[in-house]
Write a protein that holds these residues in place. Structure first.
Motif, mmCIF file in Angstrom:
data_model
loop_
_atom_site.group_PDB
_atom_site.id
_atom_site.type_symbol
_atom_site.label_atom_id
_atom_site.label_comp_id
_atom_site.label_asym_id
_atom_site.label_seq_id
_atom_site.Cartn_x
_atom_site.Cartn_y
_atom_site.Cartn_z
ATOM 1 N N MET A 416 -18.399 -43.681 50.257
ATOM 2 C CA MET A 416 -17.431 -44.168 51.244
ATOM 3 C C MET A 416 -16.078 -44.420 50.577
ATOM 4 O O MET A 416 -15.020 -44.093 51.144
ATOM 5 N N ASP A 417 -16.098 -45.006 49.394
ATOM 6 C CA ASP A 417 -14.859 -45.287 48.670
ATOM 7 C C ASP A 417 -14.113 -43.985 48.384
ATOM 8 O O ASP A 417 -12.907 -43.864 48.615
ATOM 9 N N LEU A 418 -14.834 -42.984 47.896
ATOM 10 C CA LEU A 418 -14.217 -41.698 47.575
ATOM 11 C C LEU A 418 -13.647 -41.032 48.820
ATOM 12 O O LEU A 418 -12.511 -40.536 48.812
ATOM 13 N N GLN A 419 -14.420 -41.042 49.904
ATOM 14 C CA GLN A 419 -13.995 -40.357 51.116
ATOM 15 C C GLN A 419 -12.779 -41.010 51.757
ATOM 16 O O GLN A 419 -11.875 -40.328 52.244
ATOM 17 N N GLN A 420 -12.736 -42.351 51.754
ATOM 18 C CA GLN A 420 -11.594 -42.985 52.399
ATOM 19 C C GLN A 420 -10.324 -42.832 51.570
ATOM 20 O O GLN A 420 -9.223 -42.767 52.114
ATOM 21 N N ARG A 421 -10.463 -42.744 50.250
ATOM 22 C CA ARG A 421 -9.303 -42.449 49.420
ATOM 23 C C ARG A 421 -8.760 -41.056 49.721
ATOM 24 O O ARG A 421 -7.543 -40.839 49.790
ATOM 25 N N ARG A 422 -9.656 -40.099 49.900
ATOM 26 C CA ARG A 422 -9.235 -38.748 50.246
ATOM 27 C C ARG A 422 -8.586 -38.708 51.627
ATOM 28 O O ARG A 422 -7.595 -38.003 51.852
ATOM 29 N N TYR A 423 -9.159 -39.473 52.537
ATOM 30 C CA TYR A 423 -8.639 -39.542 53.900
ATOM 31 C C TYR A 423 -7.198 -40.058 53.885
ATOM 32 O O TYR A 423 -6.292 -39.464 54.487
ATOM 33 N N LEU A 424 -6.964 -41.161 53.183
ATOM 34 C CA LEU A 424 -5.624 -41.731 53.117
ATOM 35 C C LEU A 424 -4.664 -40.794 52.386
ATOM 36 O O LEU A 424 -3.497 -40.664 52.764
ATOM 37 N N ARG A 425 -5.159 -40.112 51.354
ATOM 38 C CA ARG A 425 -4.324 -39.140 50.636
ATOM 39 C C ARG A 425 -3.864 -38.036 51.580
ATOM 40 O O ARG A 425 -2.700 -37.625 51.564
ATOM 41 N N ASP A 426 -4.781 -37.564 52.433
ATOM 42 C CA ASP A 426 -4.425 -36.504 53.372
ATOM 43 C C ASP A 426 -3.418 -36.998 54.407
ATOM 44 O O ASP A 426 -2.497 -36.265 54.787
#
Length: 437
Positions: A416-426
């Protein structure tokens, strides 16, 4: 009663409140009242500092967050500190604007009751009322609107993560079982309780700026600034809200540069900034223990011994040592070690049956206890020759491994931590962002 609280008590309450539910030690900071008024005189607070998809971030927003960051982290309140922190503060406010916008786009709203309850919960966890928290902020020169906006962004983003990111994360049984087997293979090796401050480098042009900030934060932590509070205000990982806490990390779980740095730290120490794949990390080793519960002496291991007789010419010992070292670094597993024996004249491999660590000579046990299955020690020079030791198998006593649901939960949070960081980056890459400072 509010009037009975001294300024020292107010500052103490404030520092604790800003750390939320974390239980880290705090450093004392004296915050002169009226500092915000001085900042207001220095710059027009209605001025637009940045625009995020047509949503403005004002100078007042920036000044309030700068003051909050300085008060809660213990960094010195100097013009130089403010100048160095300014890009990161704008970055944080930009991310929060994107988080709130994404929640609005998905028709996810934060009610006034939810916001007030979250602020009250923060105060109650630190044995104060919301009114006391508000007055403490005001005395420290931090507008109440700054804390409300930070909490609003956290709540809004939490709803987005639960609605969107959570649906994308699935941990299959095969991954849980593989993780448990990795714990079994690493049983007896050290694992680390770690907190981190992560500063992303999304644009190569900002590399030096981010590195300079990371260096600055490390210097101030070394002078007494609170690591957890600094992480809460500046770190860009999901664990920032809990002081950067990563929980317990095993050897090899982090990327290579971080893993190598972690193994060089002692409990209580923090690292210099480490360049990872996505940005800079500052690691704090809070504690260290041995993988798997129970007595490590009851763990059983099977050892392979690779032995090369001493050369007849002592001058050849150095070359032999280098050859054995290279071989040990290149093979994985006792079967590969057996096959490699043919590469060095006179080499032999002996395999011992499963034996409890507690029954192995202490000197040998100390060398192999931290090895994973299939890994070899550095060459050992004895009067009999040059030797490598390798763990061929490891059996962990029943009941000493974590249950599958606990492992699944840990893997889920990590993903979840990894995915939300990617989400915010996008979101950041797709946004129109204009900085005017």
């Amino acid at each position: 009663m509010m009037h009975s609280l001294t300024r020292r008590t107010m500052t103490s309450f404030l520092r604790k409140a800003l750390l939320g539910a974390t239980a880290f030690a705090l450093v004392a900071v004296t915050v002169p009242a009226g500092r915000l008024a001085h900042a207001q005189q220095a710059a027009p607070l209605g001025r637009i500092a940045a625009v995020v998809n047509e949503s403005p971030i004002t100078q007042a927003d920036v000044e309030g967050r700068l003051q909050l960051a300085i008060v809660s982290s213990g960094l010195p309140d100097t013009p130089d500190t403010r100048k160095r922190l300014l890009p990161q503060v704008i970055r944080i406010l930009t991310d929060e604007a994107l988080q709130v916008q994404e929640a609005r786009e998905r028709k996810l709203s934060v009610t006034e009751d939810e916001l007030n309850n979250a602020l009250s919960d923060m105060a109650e966890r630190n044995r104060m009322t919301r009114d006391q928290l508000q007055q403490a902020l005001q005395q420290a020169g931090v507008p109440w609107s700054t804390m409300r906006q930070q909490m609003l962004a956290q709540l809004a983003w939490s709803k987005v993560v639960q609605r969107v990111v959570r649906q994308q994360v699935n941990i299959p049984d095969s991954e849980v079982n593989a993780y448990i087997e990795r714990i079994r293979a690493n049983a007896g090796k050290p694992e680390y309780q770690v907190a981190e401050i992560f500063l992303a480098v999304d644009n190569p042009a900002n590399e030096q700026e981010v590195q300079n900030l990371a260096d600055r934060l490390v210097d101030q932590i070394g002078k007494g600034a609170n690591f957890a509070a600094v992480a809460q205000q500046f770190s860009q990982s999901a664990g920032a809200a809990t002081g950067g806490d990563l929980g317990w990390i095993q050897q090899g779980q982090l990327e290579e540069a971080l893993d190598r740095a972690l193994q060089q730290l002692h409990s209580g120490q923090f690292s210099r900034p480490i360049r990872g794949a996505a940005g800079y990390h500052i690691l704090w080793l809070r504690d260290q223990r041995t993988v798997a519960a129970g007595d490590p002496k009851n763990i059983q291991i099977s050892l392979g011994q690779f032995v090369v007789p001493a050369p007849s010419d002592p001058n050849q010992q150095g070359a032999l040592f280098d050859a054995v070292k290279q071989l040990g670094e290149g093979v994985k597993g006792c079967e590969a070690l057996q096959q490699a024996a043919s590469k060095i004249h006179g080499a032999q491999v002996f395999t011992q049956p499963l034996t409890k660590l507690g029954d192995i000579p202490e000197q040998i046990a100390g060398l192999v206890a931290g090895l994973g299955v299939g890994n070899a020690t550095q060459p050992l020079v004895t009067d009999k020759g040059t030797m490598l030791l390798m763990v061929c198998d490891r059996v962990v006593p029943e009941g000493s491994l974590p249950p599958p649901d606990q492992v699944r939960s840990a893997l889920f949070q990590e993903r979840m931590d990894l995915q939300q960081r990617r989400y915010l980056r996008d979101l950041r890459r797709q946004a129109t962002i204009e900085t005017r400072l």
